[in-house]
Write a protein that holds these residues in place. Structure first.
Motif, PDB file in Angstrom:
ATOM      1  N   LEU A   4       0.865  -1.176   0.000  1.00  0.00           N
ATOM      2  CA  LEU A   4       0.000   0.000   0.000  1.00  0.00           C
ATOM      3  C   LEU A   4       0.905   1.230   0.000  1.00  0.00           C
ATOM      4  O   LEU A   4       1.780   1.346   0.857  1.00  0.00           O
ATOM      5  N   VAL A   5       0.686   2.112  -0.926  1.00  0.00           N
ATOM      6  CA  VAL A   5       1.545   3.291  -1.055  1.00  0.00           C
ATOM      7  C   VAL A   5       0.674   4.547  -0.986  1.00  0.00           C
ATOM      8  O   VAL A   5      -0.160   4.775  -1.870  1.00  0.00           O
ATOM      9  N   ALA A  23      -2.537   3.607  -3.072  1.00  0.00           N
ATOM     10  CA  ALA A  23      -2.538   2.680  -4.196  1.00  0.00           C
ATOM     11  C   ALA A  23      -2.149   1.290  -3.720  1.00  0.00           C
ATOM     12  O   ALA A  23      -1.097   1.121  -3.087  1.00  0.00           O
ATOM     13  N   ALA A  24      -2.992   0.317  -4.023  1.00  0.00           N
ATOM     14  CA  ALA A  24      -2.731  -1.068  -3.626  1.00  0.00           C
ATOM     15  C   ALA A  24      -2.094  -1.830  -4.788  1.00  0.00           C
ATOM     16  O   ALA A  24      -2.344  -1.523  -5.948  1.00  0.00           O
ATOM     17  N   ALA A  74     -11.076   0.360 -10.337  1.00  0.00           N
ATOM     18  CA  ALA A  74     -10.297   0.113 -11.545  1.00  0.00           C
ATOM     19  C   ALA A  74      -8.816   0.450 -11.345  1.00  0.00           C
ATOM     20  O   ALA A  74      -7.947  -0.161 -11.956  1.00  0.00           O
ATOM     21  N   LYS A  75      -8.557   1.422 -10.481  1.00  0.00           N
ATOM     22  CA  LYS A  75      -7.181   1.830 -10.218  1.00  0.00           C
ATOM     23  C   LYS A  75      -6.629   1.215  -8.937  1.00  0.00           C
ATOM     24  O   LYS A  75      -5.491   1.509  -8.565  1.00  0.00           O
ATOM     25  N   ASN A  76      -7.438   0.405  -8.277  1.00  0.00           N
ATOM     26  CA  ASN A  76      -7.017  -0.201  -6.992  1.00  0.00           C
ATOM     27  C   ASN A  76      -6.534   0.870  -6.017  1.00  0.00           C
ATOM     28  O   ASN A  76      -5.507   0.704  -5.343  1.00  0.00           O
ATOM     29  N   THR A  77      -7.264   1.944  -5.939  1.00  0.00           N
ATOM     30  CA  THR A  77      -6.833   3.092  -5.152  1.00  0.00           C
ATOM     31  C   THR A  77      -7.949   3.570  -4.225  1.00  0.00           C
ATOM     32  O   THR A  77      -9.107   3.641  -4.619  1.00  0.00           O
TER      33      THR A  77
END
Length: 119
Positions: A4-5, A23-24, A74-77
């Motif tokens: 995770l960032v 973001a994952a 869609a962005k895993n965010t």
């Protein structure tokens, strides 16, 4: 393993806004819950906001009406929009994800992003 960032922290004046991102490294659909904690110096880590797998959102009373959690699958965010910031919102904000539940749950954490609100 999941990375995770976080990003988006910074210095802002009271009354200002910031948007944090997390973001994952893989799909966030699989998580039982995902959200944000914060840690201020000398204080306990506090849950700020979270999503659960059934679509429920929870907020700390101190941020209700000012912060909004959202996600882009869609962005895993994951995002945290923070408005009307106050000096007491100053903390390191950490993104987390919970996989599974109960005794077998796994928790993943980001490295944290600093938010500083000046008066």
């Amino acid at each position: 393993q999941v990375q995770l960032v976080e990003s988006g922290g910074g210095l802002v004046q009271a009354g200002g806004s910031l948007r944090l991102s997390c973001a994952a490294s893989r799909s966030i659909f699989s998580f039982n819950a995902m959200g944000w904690y914060r840690q201020a110096p000398g204080k306990q880590r506090e849950l700020v906001a979270r999503f659960t797998s059934d679509g429920t959102t929870n907020y700390a009373d101190s941020v209700k009406g000012r912060f909004a959690i959202s996600r882009d699958n869609a962005k895993n965010t994951l995002y945290l929009q923070m408005n009307s910031l106050k000096p007491e919102d100053t903390a390191v904000y950490l993104c987390y994800a919970e996989e599974g539940s109960g005794w077998s749950a796994k928790y993943y954490w980001g490295q944290g992003t600093q938010v500083t609100v000046s008066s």
